[in-house]
Design a protein around this motif. Structure first.
Motif, PDB file in Angstrom:
ATOM      1  N   LEU A  38       0.825  -1.206   0.000  1.00 45.09           N
ATOM      2  CA  LEU A  38       0.000   0.000   0.000  1.00 45.09           C
ATOM      3  C   LEU A  38       0.861   1.260   0.000  1.00 45.09           C
ATOM      4  O   LEU A  38       0.521   2.250  -0.661  1.00 45.09           O
ATOM      5  N   ALA A  39       1.967   1.229   0.734  1.00 42.65           N
ATOM      6  CA  ALA A  39       2.866   2.386   0.748  1.00 42.65           C
ATOM      7  C   ALA A  39       3.471   2.628  -0.627  1.00 42.65           C
ATOM      8  O   ALA A  39       3.592   3.771  -1.080  1.00 42.65           O
ATOM      9  N   ALA A  40       3.849   1.523  -1.303  1.00 41.01           N
ATOM     10  CA  ALA A  40       4.409   1.658  -2.655  1.00 41.01           C
ATOM     11  C   ALA A  40       3.366   2.223  -3.620  1.00 41.01           C
ATOM     12  O   ALA A  40       3.683   3.071  -4.465  1.00 41.01           O
ATOM     13  N   LEU A  41       2.110   1.760  -3.492  1.00 41.65           N
ATOM     14  CA  LEU A  41       1.035   2.277  -4.344  1.00 41.65           C
ATOM     15  C   LEU A  41       0.756   3.749  -4.045  1.00 41.65           C
ATOM     16  O   LEU A  41       0.456   4.534  -4.951  1.00 41.65           O
ATOM     17  N   PHE A  42       0.840   4.130  -2.770  1.00 41.19           N
ATOM     18  CA  PHE A  42       0.648   5.528  -2.398  1.00 41.19           C
ATOM     19  C   PHE A  42       1.720   6.403  -3.045  1.00 41.19           C
ATOM     20  O   PHE A  42       1.422   7.479  -3.569  1.00 41.19           O
ATOM     21  N   HIS A  43       2.950   5.928  -3.023  1.00 43.93           N
ATOM     22  CA  HIS A  43       4.031   6.666  -3.672  1.00 43.93           C
ATOM     23  C   HIS A  43       3.769   6.806  -5.171  1.00 43.93           C
ATOM     24  O   HIS A  43       4.024   7.850  -5.767  1.00 43.93           O
ATOM     25  N   HIS A  44       3.249   5.741  -5.773  1.00 39.80           N
ATOM     26  CA  HIS A  44       3.064   5.736  -7.231  1.00 39.80           C
ATOM     27  C   HIS A  44       1.899   6.629  -7.656  1.00 39.80           C
ATOM     28  O   HIS A  44       2.042   7.441  -8.585  1.00 39.80           O
TER      29      HIS A  44
END
Length: 211
Positions: free
Chosen positions: A172-178
């Motif tokens: 989820l953190a990676a998706l938030f960054h993206h």
């Protein structure tokens, strides 16, 4: 104040995403996504075989053990590959954010390693052989007491859930960054990113006409 809050949010999600500024090669990317697929498959099998008929349940358990052995090998190769020289670059940022981001990676590696060991111990402590697609691996030690076997089973389940929760937060953190911060945290774990990165950094060709 708002700027400090935004920076704190970026730092927090960078930590959760495990962004330690590593530039991953194609083999490391393959191992990462293979690990993710295997973890999801292992969790799904363990949660669903209780609803399956007896014969199907046995097949699911054997598949779970077999994939667990593959995941163990993938984890060993992944850690060894990550530690080899030339697979990391100097951090673009330093300080507690980078250290905490590395800690997220180490936490996941540690949980996966513990889960793999407990998987072998759980099977063998019940005086049952591990199975790798039908190839039996007999217990190397005497069976545990009923209470100890039950404790190993509980630890295996709890760590499995912990892996899924930490990995979900990581994703989820990676998706938030993206999608929200629109940076390259997720892209750096995608195939072909390194080539695009090097191409973007390459100097523009000189098209000036010769005199």
């Amino acid at each position: 104040m708002a700027l400090q809050s935004d920076r704190g949010l970026v730092a927090a999600t960078r930590i959760a995403a495990g962004d330690d500024r590593t530039y991953y090669d194609g083999f490391a990317i393959t191992l990462h996504w293979l690990t993710a697929v295997l973890v999801i498959a292992q969790f799904a099998l363990a949660e669903l075989w209780g609803f399956a008929p007896r014969q199907t349940r046995h097949l699911m358990i054997v598949t779970h053990m077999s994939l667990g052995i593959i995941l163990t090998v993938v984890l060993i190769v992944r850690v060894a590959w990550r530690l080899m020289p030339g697979h990391q670059v100097r951090a673009a940022e330093v300080g507690w954010v980078e250290r905490a981001s590395k800690a997220v990676h180490y936490l996941l590696y540690g949980l996966l390693a513990a889960e793999a060991v407990l998987g072998f111990v759980l099977r063998w402590s019940g005086n049952e052989a591990m199975s790798f697609f039908g190839l039996l691996i007999p217990p190397p030690f005497a069976p545990f007491s009923r209470e100890a076997h039950h404790l190993v089973n509980e630890l295996h389940e709890w760590i499995g859930w912990t892996i899924v929760i930490v990995a979900a937060g990581h994703a989820l953190a990676a998706l938030f960054h993206h999608y929200v911060l629109r940076d390259d945290v997720l892209w750096r774990m995608m195939p072909g990113y390194r080539a695009r990165y090097e191409e973007a950094r390459a100097p523009a060709p000189d098209h000036a006409a010769p005199r």
